[in-house]
Design a protein around this motif. Sequence first.
Motif, PDB file in Angstrom:
ATOM      1  N   GLN A  93       5.218   2.398  -4.411  1.00 12.09           N
ATOM      2  CA  GLN A  93       5.612   3.242  -3.273  1.00 12.09           C
ATOM      3  C   GLN A  93       4.921   2.785  -1.996  1.00 12.09           C
ATOM      4  OE1 GLN A  93       4.668   7.270  -4.347  1.00 12.09           O
ATOM      5  NE2 GLN A  93       6.766   7.700  -5.036  1.00 12.09           N
ATOM      6  N   LEU A  94       3.632   2.501  -2.100  1.00  8.92           N
ATOM      7  CA  LEU A  94       2.874   2.040  -0.939  1.00  8.92           C
ATOM      8  C   LEU A  94       3.423   0.715  -0.418  1.00  8.92           C
ATOM      9  CD1 LEU A  94       0.466   2.594   0.911  1.00  8.92           C
ATOM     10  CD2 LEU A  94      -0.964   1.383  -0.717  1.00  8.92           C
ATOM     11  N   ASN A  95       3.731  -0.210  -1.319  1.00  8.12           N
ATOM     12  CA  ASN A  95       4.292  -1.494  -0.902  1.00  8.12           C
ATOM     13  C   ASN A  95       5.657  -1.335  -0.246  1.00  8.12           C
ATOM     14  OD1 ASN A  95       2.152  -3.120  -1.650  1.00  8.12           O
ATOM     15  ND2 ASN A  95       2.901  -3.368  -3.740  1.00  8.12           N
ATOM     16  N   ARG A  96       6.488  -0.427  -0.772  1.00  5.93           N
ATOM     17  CA  ARG A  96       7.786  -0.184  -0.144  1.00  5.93           C
ATOM     18  C   ARG A  96       7.610   0.365   1.268  1.00  5.93           C
ATOM     19  NH1 ARG A  96       9.286   1.518  -5.402  1.00  5.93           N
ATOM     20  NH2 ARG A  96       8.876   3.692  -4.858  1.00  5.93           N
ATOM     21  N   ARG A  97       6.657   1.238   1.463  1.00  2.00           N
ATOM     22  CA  ARG A  97       6.411   1.793   2.801  1.00  2.00           C
ATOM     23  C   ARG A  97       5.840   0.725   3.737  1.00  2.00           C
ATOM     24  NH1 ARG A  97       3.382   7.260   3.001  1.00  2.00           N
ATOM     25  NH2 ARG A  97       4.117   7.082   5.127  1.00  2.00           N
ATOM     26  N   LEU A  98       4.978  -0.125   3.218  1.00  2.00           N
ATOM     27  CA  LEU A  98       4.393  -1.178   4.050  1.00  2.00           C
ATOM     28  C   LEU A  98       5.426  -2.226   4.453  1.00  2.00           C
ATOM     29  CD1 LEU A  98       0.893  -1.769   2.432  1.00  2.00           C
ATOM     30  CD2 LEU A  98       1.385  -0.741   4.649  1.00  2.00           C
ATOM     31  N   ASP A  99       6.455  -2.399   3.634  1.00  2.00           N
ATOM     32  CA  ASP A  99       7.517  -3.343   3.980  1.00  2.00           C
ATOM     33  C   ASP A  99       8.282  -2.889   5.214  1.00  2.00           C
ATOM     34  OD1 ASP A  99       6.897  -5.048   1.937  1.00  2.00           O
ATOM     35  OD2 ASP A  99       8.409  -4.250   0.556  1.00  2.00           O
ATOM     36  N   LYS A 100       8.273  -1.588   5.500  1.00  2.00           N
ATOM     37  CA  LYS A 100       8.988  -1.060   6.652  1.00  2.00           C
ATOM     38  C   LYS A 100       8.160  -1.109   7.931  1.00  2.00           C
ATOM     39  CE  LYS A 100      11.667   2.099   3.821  1.00  2.00           C
ATOM     40  NZ  LYS A 100      11.955   3.512   3.521  1.00  2.00           N
ATOM     41  N   VAL A 101       6.887  -1.387   7.829  1.00  2.00           N
ATOM     42  CA  VAL A 101       6.000  -1.405   8.993  1.00  2.00           C
ATOM     43  C   VAL A 101       6.169  -2.726   9.746  1.00  2.00           C
ATOM     44  CG1 VAL A 101       3.581  -1.380   9.716  1.00  2.00           C
ATOM     45  CG2 VAL A 101       4.343   0.118   7.887  1.00  2.00           C
ATOM     46  N   VAL A 102       6.219  -2.627  11.074  1.00  2.00           N
ATOM     47  CA  VAL A 102       6.343  -3.814  11.913  1.00  2.00           C
ATOM     48  C   VAL A 102       4.945  -4.409  12.115  1.00  2.00           C
ATOM     49  CG1 VAL A 102       6.991  -4.643  14.198  1.00  2.00           C
ATOM     50  CG2 VAL A 102       8.324  -2.858  13.093  1.00  2.00           C
TER      51      VAL A 102
ATOM     52  N   THR B 271       0.221   3.502 -15.400  1.00  2.00           N
ATOM     53  CA  THR B 271       1.610   3.655 -14.968  1.00  2.00           C
ATOM     54  C   THR B 271       1.675   4.396 -13.637  1.00  2.00           C
ATOM     55  OG1 THR B 271       2.318   3.715 -17.275  1.00  2.00           O
ATOM     56  CG2 THR B 271       3.884   4.520 -15.632  1.00  2.00           C
ATOM     57  N   ASP B 272       0.908   5.474 -13.510  1.00  2.00           N
ATOM     58  CA  ASP B 272       0.866   6.225 -12.256  1.00  2.00           C
ATOM     59  C   ASP B 272       0.363   5.346 -11.107  1.00  2.00           C
ATOM     60  OD1 ASP B 272       1.814   8.497 -13.455  1.00  2.00           O
ATOM     61  OD2 ASP B 272      -0.157   9.478 -13.625  1.00  2.00           O
ATOM     62  N   MET B 273      -0.668   4.553 -11.393  1.00  5.34           N
ATOM     63  CA  MET B 273      -1.215   3.666 -10.354  1.00  5.34           C
ATOM     64  C   MET B 273      -0.180   2.629  -9.927  1.00  5.34           C
ATOM     65  SD  MET B 273      -4.294   4.363  -9.355  1.00  5.34           S
ATOM     66  CE  MET B 273      -5.018   2.858  -8.786  1.00  5.34           C
ATOM     67  N   ARG B 274       0.543   2.060 -10.884  1.00  2.26           N
ATOM     68  CA  ARG B 274       1.582   1.083 -10.550  1.00  2.26           C
ATOM     69  C   ARG B 274       2.673   1.715  -9.684  1.00  2.26           C
ATOM     70  NH1 ARG B 274       1.544  -1.079 -16.295  1.00  2.26           N
ATOM     71  NH2 ARG B 274       0.136  -2.841 -16.170  1.00  2.26           N
ATOM     72  N   GLU B 275       3.112   2.914 -10.068  1.00  2.00           N
ATOM     73  CA  GLU B 275       4.141   3.604  -9.290  1.00  2.00           C
ATOM     74  C   GLU B 275       3.651   3.898  -7.869  1.00  2.00           C
ATOM     75  OE1 GLU B 275       5.103   7.040 -11.583  1.00  2.00           O
ATOM     76  OE2 GLU B 275       6.213   5.909 -13.087  1.00  2.00           O
ATOM     77  N   ASP B 276       2.404   4.344  -7.774  1.00  5.52           N
ATOM     78  CA  ASP B 276       1.833   4.628  -6.450  1.00  5.52           C
ATOM     79  C   ASP B 276       1.738   3.356  -5.606  1.00  5.52           C
ATOM     80  OD1 ASP B 276       1.619   7.274  -7.153  1.00  5.52           O
ATOM     81  OD2 ASP B 276      -0.549   7.198  -7.563  1.00  5.52           O
ATOM     82  N   MET B 277       1.325   2.270  -6.227  1.00  6.46           N
ATOM     83  CA  MET B 277       1.219   1.001  -5.509  1.00  6.46           C
ATOM     84  C   MET B 277       2.608   0.500  -5.088  1.00  6.46           C
ATOM     85  SD  MET B 277      -1.904   0.350  -5.086  1.00  6.46           S
ATOM     86  CE  MET B 277      -2.053  -1.345  -4.689  1.00  6.46           C
TER      87      MET B 277
END
Length: 97
Positions: free
Chosen positions: A27-36, A19-25
Amino acid sequence: MADEPSNGELGRLIQAMRTDMREDMDQLNRRLDKVVPLDVYTIEKNGLSERVTALETQRKEDSERLVATRRWMIATVITVVVAVLPYLASIVKGASA
């Protein structure tokens, strides 16, 4: 053996870790969506560079045109004064005679 976790505890720990790994992933995907993406950044940077170059060129042409216009205006004023001065001198002489 009393210090070792039971199978049920191990299962819960593994599930919590998943569960922790999924949440971390997530969060990482949400941050990567903002990267140009790099190619988009490069294209935008090149476009901006071209616009700045065009604006600098236009500014230089405008300043040269302004200088030319000022020179033309000064030459016109001098020409008019030189052309009108003898006429004015003759009027002033005629009025004083």
